[in-house]
Design a protein around this motif. Structure first.
Motif, PDB file in Angstrom:
ATOM      1  N   UNK A 239       0.823  -1.209   0.000  1.00  0.00           N
ATOM      2  CA  UNK A 239       0.000   0.000   0.000  1.00  0.00           C
ATOM      3  C   UNK A 239       0.858   1.261   0.000  1.00  0.00           C
ATOM      4  N   UNK A 240       1.982   1.220   0.749  1.00  0.00           N
ATOM      5  CA  UNK A 240       2.879   2.370   0.801  1.00  0.00           C
ATOM      6  C   UNK A 240       3.527   2.617  -0.561  1.00  0.00           C
ATOM      7  N   UNK A 241       3.946   1.526  -1.233  1.00  0.00           N
ATOM      8  CA  UNK A 241       4.560   1.667  -2.554  1.00  0.00           C
ATOM      9  C   UNK A 241       3.579   2.304  -3.536  1.00  0.00           C
ATOM     10  N   UNK A 242       2.357   1.861  -3.490  1.00  0.00           N
ATOM     11  CA  UNK A 242       1.359   2.385  -4.426  1.00  0.00           C
ATOM     12  C   UNK A 242       1.003   3.834  -4.095  1.00  0.00           C
ATOM     13  N   UNK A 243       0.900   4.135  -2.804  1.00  0.00           N
ATOM     14  CA  UNK A 243       0.591   5.503  -2.404  1.00  0.00           C
ATOM     15  C   UNK A 243       1.684   6.474  -2.839  1.00  0.00           C
ATOM     16  N   UNK A 244       2.915   5.972  -2.947  1.00  0.00           N
ATOM     17  CA  UNK A 244       4.033   6.793  -3.378  1.00  0.00           C
ATOM     18  C   UNK A 244       4.169   6.906  -4.884  1.00  0.00           C
ATOM     19  N   UNK A 245       3.230   6.343  -5.627  1.00  0.00           N
ATOM     20  CA  UNK A 245       3.258   6.454  -7.085  1.00  0.00           C
ATOM     21  C   UNK A 245       3.822   5.251  -7.797  1.00  0.00           C
ATOM     22  N   UNK A 246       4.265   4.245  -7.036  1.00  0.00           N
ATOM     23  CA  UNK A 246       4.798   3.042  -7.660  1.00  0.00           C
ATOM     24  C   UNK A 246       3.693   2.109  -8.121  1.00  0.00           C
ATOM     25  N   UNK A 247       4.019   1.313  -9.112  1.00  0.00           N
ATOM     26  CA  UNK A 247       3.071   0.309  -9.600  1.00  0.00           C
ATOM     27  C   UNK A 247       3.346  -1.031  -8.928  1.00  0.00           C
ATOM     28  N   UNK A 248       2.279  -1.771  -8.664  1.00  0.00           N
ATOM     29  CA  UNK A 248       2.401  -3.117  -8.125  1.00  0.00           C
ATOM     30  C   UNK A 248       2.308  -4.099  -9.283  1.00  0.00           C
ATOM     31  N   UNK A 249       3.425  -4.806  -9.520  1.00  0.00           N
ATOM     32  CA  UNK A 249       3.520  -5.737 -10.643  1.00  0.00           C
ATOM     33  C   UNK A 249       3.556  -7.159 -10.083  1.00  0.00           C
ATOM     34  N   UNK A 250       2.497  -7.911 -10.294  1.00  0.00           N
ATOM     35  CA  UNK A 250       2.465  -9.296  -9.839  1.00  0.00           C
ATOM     36  C   UNK A 250       3.372 -10.135 -10.730  1.00  0.00           C
ATOM     37  N   UNK A 251       4.194 -10.957 -10.111  1.00  0.00           N
ATOM     38  CA  UNK A 251       5.001 -11.914 -10.862  1.00  0.00           C
ATOM     39  C   UNK A 251       4.266 -13.248 -10.782  1.00  0.00           C
ATOM     40  N   UNK A 252       3.497 -13.522 -11.821  1.00  0.00           N
ATOM     41  CA  UNK A 252       2.719 -14.750 -11.874  1.00  0.00           C
ATOM     42  C   UNK A 252       1.255 -14.535 -11.538  1.00  0.00           C
ATOM     43  N   UNK A 253       0.419 -15.360 -12.142  1.00  0.00           N
ATOM     44  CA  UNK A 253      -1.015 -15.275 -11.907  1.00  0.00           C
ATOM     45  C   UNK A 253      -1.377 -15.658 -10.480  1.00  0.00           C
TER      46      UNK A 253
END
Length: 341
Positions: A239-253
């Motif tokens: 949540x902190x990464x996303x709030x800071x403008x970063x994208x959350x990239x899932x590695x794998x389904x």
């Protein structure tokens, strides 16, 4: 939606029987707002931005395939999901020869009792004895290679390493989270130097991931449940990464499905522990992730439906046609794609 919309023709020789060496030398098809491009996995640091965060599944594959006998009948069992300290749901070959209460001997002093039969045909097995089931599987089990590989060659000693990711830490999966097979310490160091973070969660992948979709409409397909966990510290970090403008990239389904199971309508990821049977098809609104790195999936599979939900069915059909024409390698030991909607 009609399941046949997710069909495509894959030449048999496109199925990878071994992973690339080194692992990060695998090819990677990149789909983003700018179009489609061919790359390799070790290009990943330059394709992401500082502040982005990759999410890995730290499950570890166990030797979950067993060969045994009930009397004169040969019985094969692929464990699917743990139900208790000594009990596992299993998909059983020659299941018609197994009655409730039967004892199946798997060799090496390992035996189990068939305790229940489920509507999907799976059987609940209770392992005899006092030793942890993990020790029993270490003696009598073998690595559960996907059927499209196992049909072409036997499991061998190399697979014990090849079919584990560098993040594998929590035993319990019967299939590898294969997108993470492409990562190496050198690639992780390059990502860190670029300012790209990472986090881990746990989803124990079940054998249901390989089952075909038998329904004619996606609305009639029932997913098998899998157990997963995201702890509070990991949820906070994401949540902190996303709030800071970063994208959350899932590695794998697998990582993506667990994140989406834990994310609320507000996009906030909350701690999660339990079963998930989330089934993602076109029309789904993604809440917790901003992109996906994944391998190439089977025709008419729930995983091809998932990537079509993320990028659009027409675009994924075109991307797979490009990958086939350019001789990308498919499935668990194959090449990767980076999907950034």
């Amino acid at each position: 939606m009609r399941v046949d919309l997710f069909d495509f023709d894959l030449p048999n020789d496109r199925i990878a029987l071994r992973p690339a060496s080194p692992r990060d030398a695998a090819r990677m098809l990149v789909l983003d707002g700018a179009g489609t491009a061919d790359a390799i996995v070790r290009d990943l640091p330059g394709l992401l931005q500082p502040g982005d965060c990759l999410i890995f599944n730290d499950t570890r594959v166990i030797p979950a395939q067993l060969e045994g006998r009930r009397g004169d009948a040969r019985i094969g069992a692929t464990l699917h999901k743990r139900e208790g300290p000594r009990s596992w749901i299993a998909f059983v070959r020659n299941a018609k020869r197994v009655r409730i209460g039967d004892r199946i001997e798997f060799g090496e002093g390992v035996a189990a009792i068939a305790e229940a039969r489920h509507a999907d045909g799976s059987i609940l097995l209770h392992f005899e004895g006092d030793e942890p089931v993990e020790l029993l599987l270490g003696r009598a089990g073998r690595m559960p290679l996907p059927p499209y590989i196992a049909a072409k060659r036997p499991t061998d000693a190399r697979d014990a390493d090849d079919y584990q990711t560098m993040f594998a830490n929590e035993p319990g999966a019967v299939a590898a989270p294969t997108a993470a097979l492409h990562f190496t310490p050198a690639l992780m160091a390059a990502l860190e130097a670029r300012g790209i973070g990472h986090a881990t969660l746990t989803l124990h992948v079940g054998a249901g991931t390989f089952l075909p979709v038998k329904a004619e409409d996606t609305g009639d397909h029932a997913m098998h449940a899998e157990w997963g966990r995201i702890d509070a510290a990991t949820a906070d970090r994401l949540n902190t990464a996303r709030a800071g403008g970063g994208r959350l990239i899932a590695v794998g389904t697998t990582s993506l499905r667990l994140i989406e199971s834990a994310a609320g309508e507000d996009g906030i990821i909350r701690p999660f522990e339990g079963d998930t049977a989330i089934f993602i098809t076109p029309g789904y609104r993604f809440r917790g992730i901003d992109g996906l790195m994944t391998n190439f999936h089977l025709p008419k599979s729930t995983l091809f439906m998932l990537v079509s939900a993320l990028m659009g069915l027409d675009r994924m059909q075109a991307a797979y046609a490009h990958a086939i024409a350019q001789e990308y390698r498919f499935y668990s030991y194959g090449d990767a794609s980076l999907l950034l909607p």
